[in-house]
Design an enzyme around this catalytic site. Structure first.
Site, PDB file in Angstrom:
ATOM      1  N   HIS A   1       0.819  -1.218   0.000  1.00  0.00           N
ATOM      2  CA  HIS A   1       0.000   0.000   0.000  1.00  0.00           C
ATOM      3  C   HIS A   1       0.852   1.267   0.000  1.00  0.00           C
ATOM      4  CE1 HIS A   1      -3.630  -2.351   0.557  1.00  0.00           C
ATOM      5  NE2 HIS A   1      -3.041  -2.998   1.543  1.00  0.00           N
TER       6      HIS A   1
ATOM      7  N   HIS B   1       7.307   7.007   4.946  1.00  0.00           N
ATOM      8  CA  HIS B   1       6.805   6.409   3.713  1.00  0.00           C
ATOM      9  C   HIS B   1       6.272   7.513   2.805  1.00  0.00           C
ATOM     10  CE1 HIS B   1       3.211   6.526   6.372  1.00  0.00           C
ATOM     11  NE2 HIS B   1       2.598   6.874   5.258  1.00  0.00           N
TER      12      HIS B   1
ATOM     13  N   HIS C   1       3.441   8.902  -0.371  1.00  0.00           N
ATOM     14  CA  HIS C   1       2.183   8.805  -1.102  1.00  0.00           C
ATOM     15  C   HIS C   1       2.320   9.627  -2.387  1.00  0.00           C
ATOM     16  CE1 HIS C   1      -0.277   7.008   2.168  1.00  0.00           C
ATOM     17  NE2 HIS C   1       0.573   7.657   2.951  1.00  0.00           N
TER      18      HIS C   1
ATOM     19  N   HIS D   1       5.486  11.034   4.733  1.00  0.00           N
ATOM     20  CA  HIS D   1       5.018  10.961   6.115  1.00  0.00           C
ATOM     21  C   HIS D   1       6.111  10.374   6.999  1.00  0.00           C
ATOM     22  CE1 HIS D   1       0.502  10.829   4.801  1.00  0.00           C
ATOM     23  NE2 HIS D   1       1.037  12.025   4.704  1.00  0.00           N
TER      24      HIS D   1
ATOM     25  N   THR E   1      -4.137   7.721   7.719  1.00  0.00           N
ATOM     26  CA  THR E   1      -4.825   7.861   6.431  1.00  0.00           C
ATOM     27  C   THR E   1      -5.038   6.532   5.729  1.00  0.00           C
ATOM     28  OG1 THR E   1      -2.763   8.247   5.219  1.00  0.00           O
ATOM     29  CG2 THR E   1      -3.886  10.189   6.135  1.00  0.00           C
ATOM     30  N   THR E   2      -4.705   5.442   6.389  1.00  0.00           N
ATOM     31  CA  THR E   2      -4.988   4.101   5.875  1.00  0.00           C
ATOM     32  C   THR E   2      -5.646   3.293   6.992  1.00  0.00           C
ATOM     33  OG1 THR E   2      -2.770   3.333   6.502  1.00  0.00           O
ATOM     34  CG2 THR E   2      -3.069   4.099   4.239  1.00  0.00           C
TER      35      THR E   2
END
Length: 306
Positions: A116, A143, A145, A162, A247-248
């Protein structure tokens, strides 16, 4: 990636690129047991692989963001309103907030594909810290996005980084760095662009695997140029902050978000390569983005320092 391509064509190109990337990197990744325990913002942080439902970032799918809350009762928080992230940010209300002091030593650069996000875990015992007033948070992973999750003054950036921290009580603080694509030849070989380029190149194509680059890196290189004093590490004097969530899935609330309004620059090839890795995530079927849609701000207030 040309903005003149249709979305269908863009998916086809990126799916083909992802397939090529998988073949090229097949020998590089090393299997990992799971996402870093207690560190990942993915669902693997909340439950073992056998109990986590399949989910994606594709809003057109039945396992996409609009349906996360219904996939398992453990993710009910994903359906909340007025307590979720990301959000659209403006200038915020100026407030008397402390400087941020970030001290991120160099550690081995290991890059994971969680299925993800592309993630860089920090080793056990790593001493990277973020000080916010009287609270010290330890950096557990960072990580990326693509594109950005937060929108600042109406602009969605090409990427959002993030840096995920935890304090001694388990509370989470996420330092978010926004990134836009630099003009060709206009970004430095080192610094932020260099670290992100190295990370993207090392990102394994197969979910659940990692690549040890055999090199070291400091997360301080992800921060905008000009922050920091040598004796204090990186000192951040301008930021926006609000209370939100992961956010996940499981979309856990009570997260302190700290968003830097000064963006960094990244190479176009880095962004395109990360989109290709995302397109190859299990169940994404060529969908190239891993940003959650904007959530309502509700009654929350965004505060600003600087």
């Amino acid at each position: 990636m040309s903005r003149h391509l249709s979305r269908r064509a863009r998916r086809s190109v990126l799916a083909a690129w992802a397939a090529g990337l998988a073949a090229a990197l097949a020998a590089a990744p090393v299997p990992i047991a799971a996402a870093a325990a207690g560190a990942s913002t993915s669902a693997a942080a909340a439950a073992g692989p056998a109990t986590v439902p399949a989910w994606t970032h594709d809003p057109a799918r039945t396992d996409g963001p609009a349906h996360w809350a219904s996939l398992t009762p453990d993710w009910a928080a994903c359906g909340g309103e007025g307590d979720q992230s990301p959000v659209a940010l403006g200038n915020g209300r100026r407030a008397a907030l402390p400087e941020l002091r970030a001290d991120y030593p160099r550690v081995p650069l290991v890059v994971e594909n969680t299925g993800h996000v592309v993630e860089v875990p920090q080793p056990d015992g790593a001493q990277g810290t973020l000080r916010f007033g009287g609270t010290t948070y330890r950096l557990v992973q960072w990580h990326v996005h693509v594109p950005s999750e937060h929108v600042l003054n109406g602009h969605r950036y090409a990427m959002e980084i993030h840096l995920v921290h935890r304090d001694s009580n388990g509370a989470t603080a996420v330092l978010a760095v926004l990134a836009d694509v630099a003009r060709p030849g206009g970004y430095p070989l080192g610094g932020t662009a260099g670290l992100l380029r190295r990370t993207a190149r090392a990102a394994p194509a197969a979910a659940g695997t990692e690549t040890d680059t055999g090199t070291t890196a400091s997360a301080a290189d992800l921060l905008p140029t000009g922050t920091g004093r040598p004796t204090d590490g990186a000192v951040v004097t301008r930021y926006l902050t609000y209370g939100g969530s992961l956010t996940t899935p499981p979309c856990t609330t009570g997260v302190r978000w700290i968003v830097l309004p000064t963006p960094v620059l990244v190479g176009a090839g880095t962004v395109e390569r990360l989109h290709a890795v995302v397109a190859g995530f299990p169940g994404y079927d060529g969908y190239p983005d891993n940003n959650r849609p904007l959530q309502p701000l509700g009654s929350r207030e965004v505060l600003r320092r600087g």
